[in-house]
Every structure is written in structure tokens, then in C-alpha cells.
Design a protein around this motif. Sequence first.
Motif, PDB file in Angstrom:
ATOM      1  N   TYR A 234      53.417  36.995  73.058  1.00  0.00           N
ATOM      2  CA  TYR A 234      52.220  36.317  72.562  1.00  0.00           C
ATOM      3  C   TYR A 234      51.012  37.209  72.755  1.00  0.00           C
ATOM      4  O   TYR A 234      51.025  38.108  73.592  1.00  0.00           O
ATOM      5  N   PHE A 235      49.951  36.913  72.016  1.00  0.00           N
ATOM      6  CA  PHE A 235      48.675  37.590  72.241  1.00  0.00           C
ATOM      7  C   PHE A 235      47.910  36.850  73.347  1.00  0.00           C
ATOM      8  O   PHE A 235      47.644  35.645  73.217  1.00  0.00           O
ATOM      9  N   TYR A 236      47.573  37.578  74.413  1.00  0.00           N
ATOM     10  CA  TYR A 236      46.689  37.061  75.465  1.00  0.00           C
ATOM     11  C   TYR A 236      45.349  37.783  75.341  1.00  0.00           C
ATOM     12  O   TYR A 236      45.259  38.817  74.672  1.00  0.00           O
ATOM     13  N   GLU A 237      44.353  37.284  76.052  1.00  0.00           N
ATOM     14  CA  GLU A 237      43.036  37.940  76.032  1.00  0.00           C
ATOM     15  C   GLU A 237      43.140  39.357  76.584  1.00  0.00           C
ATOM     16  O   GLU A 237      42.293  40.212  76.291  1.00  0.00           O
ATOM     17  N   THR A 238      44.174  39.613  77.380  1.00  0.00           N
ATOM     18  CA  THR A 238      44.340  40.939  77.994  1.00  0.00           C
ATOM     19  C   THR A 238      45.189  41.882  77.143  1.00  0.00           C
ATOM     20  O   THR A 238      45.370  43.059  77.500  1.00  0.00           O
ATOM     21  N   THR A 239      45.730  41.397  76.045  1.00  0.00           N
ATOM     22  CA  THR A 239      46.549  42.255  75.169  1.00  0.00           C
ATOM     23  C   THR A 239      45.675  43.381  74.601  1.00  0.00           C
ATOM     24  O   THR A 239      44.581  43.104  74.089  1.00  0.00           O
ATOM     25  N   PRO A 240      46.147  44.622  74.703  1.00  0.00           N
ATOM     26  CA  PRO A 240      45.316  45.724  74.154  1.00  0.00           C
ATOM     27  C   PRO A 240      45.126  45.594  72.643  1.00  0.00           C
ATOM     28  O   PRO A 240      46.025  45.135  71.940  1.00  0.00           O
ATOM     29  N   TYR A 241      43.969  46.014  72.185  1.00  0.00           N
ATOM     30  CA  TYR A 241      43.696  45.974  70.743  1.00  0.00           C
ATOM     31  C   TYR A 241      44.549  47.024  70.030  1.00  0.00           C
ATOM     32  O   TYR A 241      44.647  48.165  70.491  1.00  0.00           O
ATOM     33  N   ALA A 242      45.138  46.634  68.899  1.00  0.00           N
ATOM     34  CA  ALA A 242      45.937  47.587  68.103  1.00  0.00           C
ATOM     35  C   ALA A 242      45.895  47.168  66.636  1.00  0.00           C
ATOM     36  O   ALA A 242      46.922  46.842  66.053  1.00  0.00           O
ATOM     37  N   PRO A 243      44.694  47.155  66.037  1.00  0.00           N
ATOM     38  CA  PRO A 243      44.596  46.655  64.663  1.00  0.00           C
ATOM     39  C   PRO A 243      45.264  47.603  63.672  1.00  0.00           C
ATOM     40  O   PRO A 243      45.309  48.805  63.910  1.00  0.00           O
ATOM     41  N   HIS A 244      45.777  47.042  62.573  1.00  0.00           N
ATOM     42  CA  HIS A 244      46.439  47.878  61.567  1.00  0.00           C
ATOM     43  C   HIS A 244      45.729  47.928  60.218  1.00  0.00           C
ATOM     44  O   HIS A 244      45.725  48.953  59.568  1.00  0.00           O
ATOM     45  N   SER A 245      45.189  46.801  59.780  1.00  0.00           N
ATOM     46  CA  SER A 245      44.568  46.800  58.444  1.00  0.00           C
ATOM     47  C   SER A 245      43.095  47.191  58.573  1.00  0.00           C
ATOM     48  O   SER A 245      42.503  47.067  59.653  1.00  0.00           O
TER      49      SER A 245
END
Length: 360
Positions: free
Chosen positions: A149-160
Amino acid sequence: MRTYLVTGGAGFIGSNYIHYMFRKYGDEIRIINVDALTYAGNLENLRDIEKRPNYTFIKADICDREAIEKIFSENDIDRVVHFAAESHVDRSIRNPEIFVQTNVMGTAVMLNCAKAAWELPDGGFQEGKRFLHVSTDEVYGSLDEDGGYFYETTPYAPHSPYSASKASSDMLVKAYVDTYQFPANITNCSNNYGPYQFPEKLIPLIINNALHGRKLPVYGDGKNVRDWLYVEDHARAIDMVQENGRLGETYNVGGHNEKQNIEIIHIILDTLLEMLPQDDPRRKSVSYDLITYVEDRKGHDRRYAIAPDKIRAELGWEPEVMFKDGIRKTIAWFFAHEEWMAHVTSGDYQKYYDEMYQVK
Ligand code: NAD
Ligand code: TYD
């Protein structure tokens, strides 16, 4: 009376938020809605509240610093709720620059103008002022099909280009919090659906096409997963975060409602057939035969799924609308607003649609 400056309030989520706020607070608040009225902005979304004495619309671009400064200098703004953005992934793939301009530069202007208006001589900020930046779960990138799941602590990794521009704007807000202790929050929400959604996005596009007997385009294998939230639940979350969230914090918003795109299309077709009366001529158009697999979106994120644990634990927010009820409400709204759909799909929309889906 508290004054809100809402950006992008003529779009899908912004207009639902304004309706929600007037339903909740009535005459206790004042709302100024600033919107450039791009293809996605539509004043018809606000027809029923536009005459309220505690509502003002200003047509302006958030990148226009003078126009935004003027709004701050002429009004004692207490709350900024920043929705204005270019919001559609497919458009960002075709034309990324406007996403950088509006989403990054526009957010920089909003932050700077709010900071200048609210800053005290000692570098602190006036009591009670708050800025809420409305963002997306897409900044976290893509999850595997089988878990996580995405948590607030998940690193950013945008693709679009869309999610990269939203990630950049989030970073700017975080930089303002860290550098100036600027009183801001960020919400990162999953996919919304509901009334007033522009029919370039999956759910309203499928409803509209099915009712007109047009093909239902499914990208790739149709098994990409999105986590759907009824828009009013999002509006309520934004209000709760702005009122009771810890300043400087990010809150993920989502309803644990993951569905594959093909499941969404099946649910829409089944619900349309349940809801349309037997003698309604539109029934003839609605058919599984319309489902058409088309070329996949470039860089298509496989799965999004939000863990809303923090907003639930700290603020007691829970989604209130189950998907099966929300989709009925949404379809009922589209049945009752055929004219709205006819207006937004005339003109430029047709051109966009024909180019995007290569309709000959
Ligand atoms: P939308 O495209 O329906 O509306 C965007 C609004 O912003 C429109 O009214 C448009 O006219 C206005 N706008 C665009 N550029 C502008 C500019 N330069 N100056 C002033 N106004 C401008 O978008 P939406 O779906 O309502 O999304 C609103 C916000 O919520 C966005 O920031 C988006 O990233 C975020 N968000 C959307 C979803 C979703 O599922 N739609 C989910 C999570 C977060
Ligand atoms: P969309 O509503 O554009 O939201 P987002 O890309 O921000 O999640 O698309 C939702 C999902 O539906 C996404 O996986 C792409 C897919 N999709 C289709 O299969 N066909 C379509 O015509 C559209 C617009 C989207």
C-alpha cells in the motif's frame, strides 16, 4: 467569518468541495473561487450556489502573480484550498509542458502569495492561517498486483508527466513547511468519482459512451487497479485535515476500494441496466459488446492503493459511501444532468476524443 480561497473550484473535485462546504457551514464561511476556466473548468458546476452573498468567483490564472496578490491584498484570507491543476494523465503524455506550468509554477505562486500575506515581521505566521494542497496518490508511483500500500512514508516515484508535476508541487509545499514553518498540509488522495466529473476520466467516459452505444475503450489488458473514492468523502477529508490535521503533515486519503478497470466497466454496465426503465430507449445501447481493448497507455501504472491508517487514527476519517452506492448516485446524477453532459462534450471535447481514440 472565515474566508476561504479555493483554487480550481470550477473543476470536478473543487466544485463538489464548494457544495459540501456550503452544505456544512452555510453562512458561517465565505468562499472565493479562483479558476482560469480551462477546458476542465465549468461554471455550470456551481449554478446553484453562484448567487450566494458569501460566494465570489474570480476568473484568473494561478500563474498570474499579480492577480493572485491582488486577491490576497483585497481579502483577509484564512484558508487556501488549492485544487487548481491540469489533472489528466493522458493529456500530460501528449502535452507535458502545461502540466509543469500550472501544477508547479502555479503552486509556487500560490505558496509565495500566501506566505507574503500571512508572514509576521518576526518570520512567524498569523494565527489560524492554513494552506491545504490537494494532491494525488500517483506521486508514489506504481504497486505490484499482489500486495503493498501507499503510506505517507512511501518514497515518491512518479512516472507520468502529470504525477511528476504533482510530486514537484508537493515537494515545494514540503520545502515551505521545512524552510519557513509555513502552515500547510498535503492530502494525497486516490481516484475520485462522482457528479460533475469531466468525461475524459474513466468512469464518466464509460457511462456516457455506454448510454450512446459507443465503444468502451479499455487500455491494455484492463487489469490495472485503481482505488476509488466517492468525491464527497474526499471533500470531507480535506475539511477535516484543514481543521484538525497537524500542521506540516501529509495525510493519505483512500477507501480500500481497489478494482480492476475491467471490473469497473462491468459494474457500470450492470448498474445502468438495473437502473434504466424497461421502456427507456437508451437500454438498447448498453451492451457488453461495446467493450473494446485498445493500445495501452504509455508508462501505465499497474496498481494504486492507499493505506488511510493515519487519517483514520488521527482524525477519525472513514469513507462513508460504499462503491455500489456511490456508482448508483453517480449514474443517477448523470441521468438527471444530460444537458450538462451535452454541453461539456460539445466543441473541444469532440476534437480531443477523436484524436485520443483515433476515431476516423
Ligand atoms: P479538474 O481537471 O476537474 O479541475 C481542475 C480545475 O482547475 C478546473 O476548474 C480548471 O479550470 C482549473 N485550472 C486549471 N489550470 C488553472 C490555472 N492555471 N489557474 C486557475 N485554474 C486552473 O481536476 P479535479 O479532478 O477536480 O482535480 C482537482 C485536484 O485534485 C487536482 O490538483 C488533482 O491533482 C487532485 N486530485 C484529483 C484526483 C481525481 O481522481 N480526479 C485524485 C486525487 C487528487
Ligand atoms: P483515469 O480516469 O484517467 O485516472 P488515472 O489515470 O489518473 O488513474 O484512468 C483510470 C484507469 O482507467 C487507468 O488505469 C486508465 C484506464 N482507462 C481506460 O482503460 N480507458 C480509458 O478510456 C480511460 C480514460 C482510462
